[in-house]
Structures are given as C-alpha cells and as structure tokens.
Design a protein around this motif. Structure first.
Motif, PDB file in Angstrom:
ATOM      1  N   LEU A 168      32.587 120.521  39.400  1.00 42.17           N
ATOM      2  CA  LEU A 168      32.728 122.013  38.983  1.00 42.17           C
ATOM      3  C   LEU A 168      34.474 122.294  38.677  1.00 42.17           C
ATOM      4  N   GLY A 169      34.344 123.024  37.517  1.00 40.23           N
ATOM      5  CA  GLY A 169      35.832 123.377  37.954  1.00 40.23           C
ATOM      6  C   GLY A 169      37.176 121.811  37.571  1.00 40.23           C
ATOM      7  N   GLY A 170      36.749 121.637  36.859  1.00 39.40           N
ATOM      8  CA  GLY A 170      36.634 120.625  35.568  1.00 39.40           C
ATOM      9  C   GLY A 170      38.563 120.518  35.964  1.00 39.40           C
ATOM     10  N   ALA A 171      39.026 121.501  35.460  1.00 32.59           N
ATOM     11  CA  ALA A 171      40.266 121.360  34.485  1.00 32.59           C
ATOM     12  C   ALA A 171      41.313 121.716  35.964  1.00 32.59           C
ATOM     13  N   GLY A 172      40.915 122.031  36.821  1.00 30.56           N
ATOM     14  CA  GLY A 172      41.518 122.515  37.983  1.00 30.56           C
ATOM     15  C   GLY A 172      42.249 121.172  38.903  1.00 30.56           C
ATOM     16  N   GLY A 173      43.272 121.389  39.514  1.00 31.21           N
ATOM     17  CA  GLY A 173      44.231 120.199  40.143  1.00 31.21           C
ATOM     18  C   GLY A 173      43.466 119.429  40.487  1.00 31.21           C
ATOM     19  N   VAL A 174      42.480 119.449  41.589  1.00 30.92           N
ATOM     20  CA  VAL A 174      41.615 118.849  42.104  1.00 30.92           C
ATOM     21  C   VAL A 174      40.508 118.440  41.257  1.00 30.92           C
ATOM     22  N   GLY A 175      39.770 119.353  40.825  1.00 32.60           N
ATOM     23  CA  GLY A 175      38.116 118.999  38.898  1.00 32.60           C
ATOM     24  C   GLY A 175      39.049 117.801  38.588  1.00 32.60           C
ATOM     25  N   SER A 176      40.544 117.452  38.370  1.00 28.09           N
ATOM     26  CA  SER A 176      41.033 116.995  37.021  1.00 28.09           C
ATOM     27  C   SER A 176      41.426 116.036  37.321  1.00 28.09           C
ATOM     28  N   LEU A 177      40.806 115.514  38.737  1.00 25.54           N
ATOM     29  CA  LEU A 177      41.099 114.078  39.794  1.00 25.54           C
ATOM     30  C   LEU A 177      40.216 113.624  39.231  1.00 25.54           C
ATOM     31  N   VAL A 178      39.168 114.431  40.278  1.00 27.43           N
ATOM     32  CA  VAL A 178      37.852 114.255  40.959  1.00 27.43           C
ATOM     33  C   VAL A 178      37.120 113.255  39.085  1.00 27.43           C
TER      34      VAL A 178
END
Length: 321
Positions: A168-178
């Motif tokens: 959830l939030g795949g383009a954010g700072g953490v999400g894009s790395l998860v």
C-alpha cells in the motif's frame, strides 16, 4: 577528497529549530552551530546530500519529546557524504571514504541533535556503509531509512520466495523499495501495489505485476488475496481484509489494529552492505521525487512538500554548502 583536520570548522551552517511545532514554521537557518563532538565509535561526515523522512516532522511536533535530544535540533536522518575525521575505535572507515546511512540507530530514542540537514554530522560506524560507487550522493542519500525499513519489515514477516505481497503506497519512499526487494531479493511470486493514476507506470517500471489505482479500485474488495500486505499509508483495517487465511499485515504507519504488526526500523549498516550487490547491479534502484534534489536554501519548502504525502520516492536536499 581527504580533508585535513585544520580545514574542519568549529561552527557550521545548519537548519535548526529551538521549540516544538510545525517544522516549516520553527525551522531557521543558523550559520553558527557548534560542530558535533565526535565519540570514539563515530565518524564525522561532510554532508553532500540529505534525504527527508516523515519522522523528521513528527519529531519536530514533539511526538517523542520524552526521549528526544536537547535543542537546538537540526533534522535529517539520512545522509550521504565524505568521512573527514574518525574516532579512535573506528575500524570500518577512513578519512576520505564516501559513506551513507541513517545516522540514528533508533529513530525515536535519543536521536542526534545535529542531523544531516547541516554541513557536517556525526554517526556511529555501525549505522554506516560505503556508498555504492555507481550511485550518486543524491541517490545514496535517498536510500538508508527507506530501504532498511523495507528490508527489515519483509524479514519481520518472514517473507520468502513464492509468496505474494500487496504494497500500500507503492510509489512512496518505502513502498517503492518494498516492491523491488520483495521481487529481487526475496523472490516474490507476485507483487501488487497501490498508487494514484499518474504513478501506475512507475509501479510497472519497478516490476509490480498488479498495479492498483486506489482512486478507482478498493484493493480490499479484489477477489485475489495475498500472503502479506505491507502498509505504508495507515490502512490496516482494510489491509486485514486483503490477506489470505494465515496471511500477515505489517505497517509502518501505526498505530495498528491487531493482528497487524506495527514496525519501526533499527538503522544498521550491515543491511546496506548486504543489499550492495543489488544496488551495484541496478536490480534495485533508488526512486527520487521529480523535485529532487532541492537546494539547502529550500529546506523549508522541501519539508512542506514532504508533508503533502504526494512525493514519489524520496525528497533529497543537495547541494549542502
């Protein structure tokens, strides 16, 4: 570039606040901040780039004032820069080394008074790693807190090859790395992620198999369920409806409704070392917001933008005087 000790100033420029409140109102540029004192297990870093994180403005609001450092506070957890001085016990680094890391081992427990939004900062050697040579300082600064959070969260739920994940939030700072670590490092069978319409193409570029436009679809109503939901936006109630029986929800945007797990990173240079081959090969890439980098003079604007929750990837400050 090695610096002689003589060229290290006794006072430095830093953005600091002296009271709790909205960071864009309390933050002031101070050209006369005392250079951080070095402990035996620390190195002094000439900061080249610093990335901003939500923890910075939450700290500035006084969310963890009981365990905070005394004022004045210069924010900034993520740093990339050059070692200019080493403590007597330091083995891993020497003067002239290019390093990066999240300088606070525990985010809310006695974080450093002078962070990375400053000309110089100090950090223990165990939270730092050598900067991958193919990454710029700007790219390197964007990574530590986010990539360590992504990695340790996946480890916490014992994510492994063949499992499916929804971010959830795949383009954010953490999400894009998860999304990237789940596939490239942990061997996910399927990676799904939510983002707004304009960011779906980025999700595809990051290797997401199922991009979900949260403005048009409710992820919790999809027929497909997942082994893990990694929540970076604070939707644990919905996330619990999207897991398979026996599945797990992990969130960094607490507090969480059990059985979801609310998780904080613990900064560790060893994680950065472990991920270096993936960064060197380009299998895992830093994701920078199109506005990045913002210059040091625009630190207040950078924080105001971060607080909109509209950033793609990371907001980085560079150059730093």
């Amino acid at each position: 570039m090695a610096a002689s000790t003589a060229s290290i100033p006794s006072h430095i420029k830093a953005w600091v606040y002296n009271e709790y409140g909205n960071i864009e109102e309390t933050l002031k540029l101070d050209s006369n901040v005392a250079l951080p004192q070095l402990k035996d297990d620390q190195v002094l870093i000439k900061v080249v780039a610093a990335a901003l994180n939500p923890v910075d403005y939450k700290r500035a609001l006084g969310f963890f004032k009981d365990s905070d450092s005394p004022f004045p506070t210069a924010p900034g957890y993520d740093v990339a820069g050059v070692v200019v001085k080493v403590g007597s016990e330091v083995k891993k680094f020497k003067v002239g080394d290019e390093v990066y890391g999240d300088i606070n081992e525990y985010a809310v427990n006695n974080p450093k008074a002078i962070g990375s939004v400053a000309e110089y900062t100090s950090a223990e050697e165990n939270v730092l790693a050598h900067k991958p040579s193919n990454l710029s300082f700007i790219e390197a600064a964007s990574l530590p807190a986010a990539i360590i959070t992504a990695y340790q969260g996946l480890e916490r739920v014992q994510f492994s090859s063949g499992k499916s994940i929804l971010v959830l939030g795949g383009a954010g700072g953490v999400g894009s790395l998860v999304t990237q670590l789940a596939k490239q490092v942990f061997g996910a069978a399927k990676v799904a992620a939510t983002a707004s319409t304009g960011k779906l193409e980025l999700l595809r570029k990051l290797g997401v198999d199922l991009p979900i436009d949260y403005t048009k679809e409710n992820f919790e109503e999809l027929p497909q369920k997942f082994d893990v939901v990694y929540d970076t936006v604070g939707q644990t109630d919905k996330a619990l409806k999207a897991i398979k029986e026996g599945g797990q929800v992990i969130t960094i945007a607490g507090p969480a409704s059990p059985p979801a797990i609310w998780f904080f990173l613990h900064s560790d240079g060893a994680v950065l070392d472990k991920l270096k081959p993936y960064l060197d090969s380009g299998k895992v890439k830093p994701v920078l917001d199109p506005k990045s980098p913002l210059p040091f003079s625009k630190a207040i604007e950078a924080f105001a933008y971060l607080k909109t929750n509209r950033a793609t990837g990371k907001v980085v400050i560079h150059p730093i005087p």
